[in-house]
Structures are given as structure tokens and as C-alpha cells.
Design a protein around this motif. Structure first.
Motif, PDB file in Angstrom:
ATOM      1  N   LYS A 156       0.841  -1.185   0.000  1.00 33.33           N
ATOM      2  CA  LYS A 156       0.000   0.000   0.000  1.00 33.33           C
ATOM      3  C   LYS A 156       0.883   1.244   0.000  1.00 33.33           C
ATOM      4  O   LYS A 156       2.008   1.210   0.509  1.00 33.33           O
ATOM      5  CB  LYS A 156      -0.906   0.009   1.225  1.00 33.33           C
ATOM      6  CG  LYS A 156      -1.883  -1.157   1.265  1.00 33.33           C
ATOM      7  CD  LYS A 156      -2.733  -1.099   2.521  1.00 33.33           C
ATOM      8  CE  LYS A 156      -3.707  -2.284   2.575  1.00 33.33           C
ATOM      9  NZ  LYS A 156      -4.551  -2.254   3.804  1.00 33.33           N
ATOM     10  N   GLN A 204       3.494   2.379   2.878  1.00 29.02           N
ATOM     11  CA  GLN A 204       3.714   1.254   3.784  1.00 29.02           C
ATOM     12  C   GLN A 204       5.208   0.911   3.843  1.00 29.02           C
ATOM     13  O   GLN A 204       5.890   0.881   2.831  1.00 29.02           O
ATOM     14  CB  GLN A 204       2.914   0.027   3.313  1.00 29.02           C
ATOM     15  CG  GLN A 204       3.042  -1.172   4.233  1.00 29.02           C
ATOM     16  CD  GLN A 204       2.215  -2.354   3.733  1.00 29.02           C
ATOM     17  OE1 GLN A 204       1.438  -2.222   2.770  1.00 29.02           O
ATOM     18  NE2 GLN A 204       2.384  -3.490   4.384  1.00 29.02           N
ATOM     19  N   ASP A 205       5.672   0.662   5.077  1.00 28.03           N
ATOM     20  CA  ASP A 205       7.067   0.282   5.246  1.00 28.03           C
ATOM     21  C   ASP A 205       7.234  -1.204   4.942  1.00 28.03           C
ATOM     22  O   ASP A 205       6.340  -2.011   5.210  1.00 28.03           O
ATOM     23  CB  ASP A 205       7.516   0.571   6.686  1.00 28.03           C
ATOM     24  CG  ASP A 205       9.032   0.540   6.819  1.00 28.03           C
ATOM     25  OD1 ASP A 205       9.727   0.551   5.786  1.00 28.03           O
ATOM     26  OD2 ASP A 205       9.521   0.479   7.968  1.00 28.03           O
ATOM     27  N   TYR A 206       8.395  -1.574   4.435  1.00 26.65           N
ATOM     28  CA  TYR A 206       8.625  -2.973   4.077  1.00 26.65           C
ATOM     29  C   TYR A 206      10.132  -3.226   4.013  1.00 26.65           C
ATOM     30  O   TYR A 206      10.951  -2.307   3.942  1.00 26.65           O
ATOM     31  CB  TYR A 206       7.989  -3.298   2.718  1.00 26.65           C
ATOM     32  CG  TYR A 206       8.458  -2.412   1.583  1.00 26.65           C
ATOM     33  CD1 TYR A 206       9.560  -2.777   0.804  1.00 26.65           C
ATOM     34  CD2 TYR A 206       7.794  -1.218   1.287  1.00 26.65           C
ATOM     35  CE1 TYR A 206       9.985  -1.974  -0.227  1.00 26.65           C
ATOM     36  CE2 TYR A 206       8.222  -0.416   0.255  1.00 26.65           C
ATOM     37  CZ  TYR A 206       9.322  -0.780  -0.505  1.00 26.65           C
ATOM     38  OH  TYR A 206       9.747   0.020  -1.521  1.00 26.65           O
TER      39      TYR A 206
END
Length: 304
Positions: free
Chosen positions: A239, A242-244
Motif C-alpha cells: 500500500k 507502507q514500510d517494508y
């Protein structure tokens, strides 16, 4: 009457002894100055002669069966000292030759390893790519030529592995500079969506001033990773905002001045062993033109 007889006896003795004493003295002097050798030697001059008697040769003080004289001892000592010098020289020469051949053997092993990693025909690792550096300038595989380069793939949001590896790389760069070896360190992001040039520049400034950051659009980065056989992936269904985390291979790729891959250094190399490994490759490097010429030489088997 008795006293008179004693006086007469004393007078007789006085008259006889001087004559006897003089005869004994004359005889001993004659014997001393007269040779008794019966083998035809010339007799010595009698006492009172004007001719000086011959000088006697002094007798040796060493008993029969005794030790050698001082000159013999000195000669033996010199021989013994020379023997020790020869032995020390032999040991030194042998150690030097052993060190030289061991070093040369190691250099040939590293050269063979690099040649095997380069591959024959199309290289197994490396190839054409087109990215931009953190100053917005184009950077391709041609920028790798003319100097040794070391390439690392990572991303700026990496929590621990990338910072640790970049710290290690910084130690290598400083240590190799002390040894007179200059490397071109390159960081290629695996996360171009969050690593534009300005972000990479700020991130890499925290590690080493020589680091060069490369980025590009997704397809350009993916192509570069494919050329170096680097695995990376991002989580599906992300999204916005959004952190990843990005999974990726953890290797340093060492490239020679011709832009060809020669070795991959993994996490098993620490600050010391990594610098030593890179130095070995730099010292063992032979240009392609010279490598081609050696193939026709009688000693080419040494490099196969």
C-alpha cells in the motif's frame, strides 16, 4: 804436638783442592764447547776463541703426543666459524626461496580463481547496465574500467545487515588505501521506489566519502541485479506509504580494471580477511592481452 799436626794437614788440603777444582773446571768447559757427535759434525770452538759459537734452536715446550700449537688452534677455529657462516647462509637462502615460491604459488592460485570466475565467453557475473549516480549522472559498465571496483546491492531502509556490511566495506577501503590500493566502491539500491539519488547521497555519506550510490527506475535496477545474479524481492500487495523490507543477496562483487568480475566476498570475510583477499587479487591481476599471449607459451599449463 797435636796442634802442629793439624796445621800441617790443613795446609796440604789447601794446596791440593785448588788444583783439583781448576782441573774439573777446565774439563767441564772443554766438554761444553766440544761436540761429542761421532757423525762428522764440526766441533765447537774452544773457550776463549774469537769465533762466536752457533746459537741453539730452542726446544719445543709441547710434549710428544700433546695438543697442537696456537696457529693450528686458530686455523681450526677459523674453519669452524666459516662452517657456521655457511650453514647460516644456507638456512637464510633456503627460507627466502621457500617464501618466494610459496608466495608465487599463492599468486597463481588467486589468478586461476579470478580467471575461472571471469568465465569463458560471456561472463557468469556482470554485464551491461545503465543507471544514474546520486548526483544524477549516467553510470554504466564502462565506468568500471580503468580501476578496481567493488559493488554491493542493498537499500537505505535496511535495519541492520546493510549498515554492518557498509561499515565493514569502509574499513576495507581505509586499510587498502594504507597499502596503496585504491578501489571504486559502488552501492546499487534494490529499492528504487524509496531510494532516489538525494536519499542515497544522504544515506551513504554516513559511511565513507568514496562511496558512489546508483539508482534508476525499477526495470533498470532489476536488469542490473540480473546481470550480477543478485536475488531481490519486495513484498506483494504494498500500500502507498507502507514500510517494508527487501530480501536480497549479501555479497561484495570485486571487478577488475577491465570491468570483469573476479570474486564475490560474502559475510565470511571480516575487516581483516576481506582486505587481504582483495589485496591478493589486485597483486595477482594480469591484463587480458597478456593473458592471451601466455596461452601460446610452453609454460601455459601453469595457468590452467
Amino acid at each position: 804436638m797435636l796442634a802442629r799436626n793439624r796445621i800441617l794437614v790443613a795446609l796440604k788440603r789447601t794446596n791440593q783442592y785448588p788444583i783439583l777444582g781448576s782441573r774439573l773446571l777446565s774439563s767441564s768447559a772443554y766438554l761444553y764447547n766440544t761436540s761429542v757427535d761421532k757423525k762428522g759434525q764440526q766441533p765447537a770452538q774452544p773457550v776463549g776463541s774469537d769465533v762466536e759459537p752457533p746459537k741453539r734452536k730452542p726446544l719445543s715446550r709441547i710434549a710428544i703426543g700433546g695438543s697442537t700449537n696456537q696457529s693450528q688452534r686458530d686455523s681450526g677455529g677459523s674453519i669452524e666459524f666459516a662452517t657456521w657462516k655457511a650453514a647460516a647462509l644456507l638456512v637464510t637462502l633456503g627460507g627466502t626461496l621457500y617464501y618466494f615460491f610459496a608466495k608465487e604459488k599463492r599468486r597463481l592460485e588467486i589468478e586461476k580463481e579470478a580467471e575461472a570466475n571471469r568465465g569463458y565467453g560471456k561472463p557468469l557475473v556482470g554485464g551491461p547496465f545503465k543507471l544514474v549516480d546520486f548526483n544524477g549522472n549516467e553510470f554504466t559498465q564502462e565506468n568500471l574500467k580503468g580501476k578496481f571496483s567493488i559493488i554491493y546491492f542493498g537499500f537505505s531502509h535496511c535495519p541492520d545487515i546493510c549498515p554492518d556490511e557498509l561499515d565493514k566495506l569502509s574499513v576495507w577501503l581505509d586499510e587498502l588505501k594504507k597499502r596503496g590500493i585504491e578501489l571504486q566502491p559502488i552501492f546499487i539500491t534494490c529499492d528504487p521506489a524509496r531510494d532516489p539519488p538525494n536519499v542515497l547521497k544522504e544515506y551513504l555519506s554516513e559511511f565513507h566519502p568514496d562511496l558512489i550510490g546508483l539508482t534508476g527506475d525499477y526495470n533498470a535496477v532489476k536488469h542490473a541485479c540480473k546481470q550480477y545474479r543478485v536475488y531481490f524481492s519486495t513484498p506483494p500487495s504494498l500500500k502507498p506509504g507502507q514500510d517494508y523490507l527487501v530480501d536480497h543477496s549479501i555479497f561484495f562483487y570485486l571487478m577488475d580494471p577491465e570491468g570483469q568480475f573476479i570474486d564475490a566476498l560474502g559475510r565470511q570475510y571480516d575487516e581483516k580477511t576481506g582486505a587481504e583477499k582483495i589485496q591478493e587479487h589486485v597483486k595477482a591481476f594480469v591484463p587480458k592481452e597478456e593473458r592471451e599471449k601466455r596461452k601460446d607459451k610452453w609454460y601455459s599449463f601453469l595457468f590452467n
